[in-house]
Write a protein that holds these residues in place. Structure first.
Motif, PDB file in Angstrom:
ATOM      1  N   UNK A 217     -59.108   2.859   0.471  1.00 37.21           N
ATOM      2  CA  UNK A 217     -58.885   4.135   1.165  1.00 37.21           C
ATOM      3  C   UNK A 217     -59.176   3.985   2.651  1.00 37.21           C
ATOM      4  N   UNK A 218     -58.487   4.813   3.433  1.00 37.67           N
ATOM      5  CA  UNK A 218     -58.747   4.902   4.861  1.00 37.67           C
ATOM      6  C   UNK A 218     -58.830   6.385   5.193  1.00 37.67           C
ATOM      7  N   UNK A 219     -59.994   6.860   5.586  1.00 32.87           N
ATOM      8  CA  UNK A 219     -60.228   8.277   5.902  1.00 32.87           C
ATOM      9  C   UNK A 219     -59.826   9.183   4.744  1.00 32.87           C
ATOM     10  N   UNK A 220     -60.114   8.761   3.531  1.00 30.87           N
ATOM     11  CA  UNK A 220     -59.813   9.553   2.351  1.00 30.87           C
ATOM     12  C   UNK A 220     -58.410   9.360   1.812  1.00 30.87           C
ATOM     13  N   UNK A 221     -57.509   8.755   2.581  1.00 26.74           N
ATOM     14  CA  UNK A 221     -56.127   8.515   2.151  1.00 26.74           C
ATOM     15  C   UNK A 221     -56.045   7.175   1.421  1.00 26.74           C
ATOM     16  N   UNK A 222     -55.455   7.167   0.231  1.00 31.36           N
ATOM     17  CA  UNK A 222     -55.295   5.925  -0.530  1.00 31.36           C
ATOM     18  C   UNK A 222     -54.231   5.078   0.160  1.00 31.36           C
TER      19      UNK A 222
ATOM     20  N   UNK B 173     -48.699  -0.125  -2.222  1.00 32.06           N
ATOM     21  CA  UNK B 173     -49.216   0.198  -0.892  1.00 32.06           C
ATOM     22  C   UNK B 173     -48.554   1.478  -0.417  1.00 32.06           C
ATOM     23  N   UNK B 174     -49.364   2.334   0.214  1.00 34.25           N
ATOM     24  CA  UNK B 174     -48.929   3.678   0.569  1.00 34.25           C
ATOM     25  C   UNK B 174     -48.842   3.842   2.078  1.00 34.25           C
TER      26      UNK B 174
ATOM     27  N   UNK C 291     -46.371   9.439   1.386  1.00 38.96           N
ATOM     28  CA  UNK C 291     -47.465   9.175   0.446  1.00 38.96           C
ATOM     29  C   UNK C 291     -47.053   9.193  -1.024  1.00 38.96           C
ATOM     30  N   UNK C 292     -45.953   9.845  -1.355  1.00 39.00           N
ATOM     31  CA  UNK C 292     -45.518   9.933  -2.754  1.00 39.00           C
ATOM     32  C   UNK C 292     -44.679   8.733  -3.184  1.00 39.00           C
ATOM     33  N   UNK C 293     -44.193   7.933  -2.226  1.00 45.86           N
ATOM     34  CA  UNK C 293     -43.318   6.798  -2.535  1.00 45.86           C
ATOM     35  C   UNK C 293     -44.022   5.502  -2.126  1.00 45.86           C
ATOM     36  N   UNK C 294     -44.735   4.887  -3.067  1.00 40.85           N
ATOM     37  CA  UNK C 294     -45.441   3.658  -2.689  1.00 40.85           C
ATOM     38  C   UNK C 294     -44.498   2.461  -2.634  1.00 40.85           C
ATOM     39  N   UNK C 295     -44.834   1.514  -1.769  1.00 40.90           N
ATOM     40  CA  UNK C 295     -44.187   0.217  -1.815  1.00 40.90           C
ATOM     41  C   UNK C 295     -44.913  -0.603  -2.869  1.00 40.90           C
ATOM     42  N   UNK C 296     -44.284  -1.653  -3.353  1.00 39.33           N
ATOM     43  CA  UNK C 296     -44.901  -2.445  -4.421  1.00 39.33           C
ATOM     44  C   UNK C 296     -44.686  -3.929  -4.171  1.00 39.33           C
ATOM     45  N   UNK C 297     -45.641  -4.727  -4.643  1.00 42.94           N
ATOM     46  CA  UNK C 297     -45.486  -6.173  -4.659  1.00 42.94           C
ATOM     47  C   UNK C 297     -46.096  -6.688  -5.960  1.00 42.94           C
ATOM     48  N   UNK C 298     -45.369  -7.586  -6.607  1.00 41.62           N
ATOM     49  CA  UNK C 298     -45.884  -8.256  -7.796  1.00 41.62           C
ATOM     50  C   UNK C 298     -45.664  -9.750  -7.628  1.00 41.62           C
ATOM     51  N   UNK C 299     -46.581 -10.532  -8.180  1.00 43.78           N
ATOM     52  CA  UNK C 299     -46.476 -11.987  -8.129  1.00 43.78           C
ATOM     53  C   UNK C 299     -47.301 -12.572  -9.268  1.00 43.78           C
TER      54      UNK C 299
END
Length: 174
Positions: free
Chosen positions: A33-38, A68-69, A74-82
């Motif tokens: 989190x950064x300042x309460x934001x995930x 990652x947000x 904020x409702x559409x996260x990016x994603x990474x998988x490996x």
């Protein structure tokens, strides 16, 4: 005949290997989190921290999934998988290998075998072939890799090909 062996523990400590995990986390669920934001959520079956060596790192040998947000979306996260990831926190350098998949907040999907992120320079790069699928279904292939800003607002592909609709090409020329 009798033999005896005595070990000098002060001398053997210098020769011992320190390349073993100082911390192991099973079924890791991490929220940053950064300042309460995930800003990030991550899951890994196992995470190992190697802190007792000259260049400490964290490794996820059995894979990692990260969302990652962006504060703007904020409702559409990016994603990474490996299948494998290693993090050098001190150097702010990250690597992911094995069937790497990245989805941006804008819906672009990147597929490659390895990717590297230099957080200090805000750059992501790979020398592997990169396959990109845009939201509209058009594709792009960077046969000799790519480099990008870490937010994917700009990227450059090397030895690229792709298929785009005529409508999309005319919209991009405007």
């Amino acid at each position: 005949m009798t033999m005896s062996c005595e070990e000098d523990l002060t001398k053997s400590k210098d020769n011992q290997s320190r390349n073993f995990p100082s911390e192991i986390i099973n079924n890791a669920h991490i929220t940053k989190r950064d300042s309460g934001f995930v800003t990030m959520k991550a899951f890994a079956p196992i995470i190992e921290k190697y802190e007792l060596i000259d260049s400490p790192y964290i490794v996820a040998k059995k894979g990692i999934d990260i969302e990652f947000f962006d504060k703007k979306k904020p409702k559409v996260p990016g994603k990474i998988t490996a299948k494998y990831a290693r993090i050098f926190e001190y150097k702010k350098f990250y690597e992911a290998k094995g069937n790497v998949r990245i989805t941006t907040n804008e819906g672009q999907r990147f597929a490659m075998q390895s990717v590297y992120w230099d957080q200090r320079k805000n750059r992501i790069y790979t020398h592997d072939t990169v396959y990109v699928t845009m939201e509209d279904g058009s594709t792009l292939v960077g046969a000799k890799g790519m480099t990008a800003k870490d937010d994917f607002s700009e990227y450059t592909f090397f030895d690229n090909t792709g298929n785009f609709s005529a409508k999309q090409l005319s919209e991009n020329k405007r």
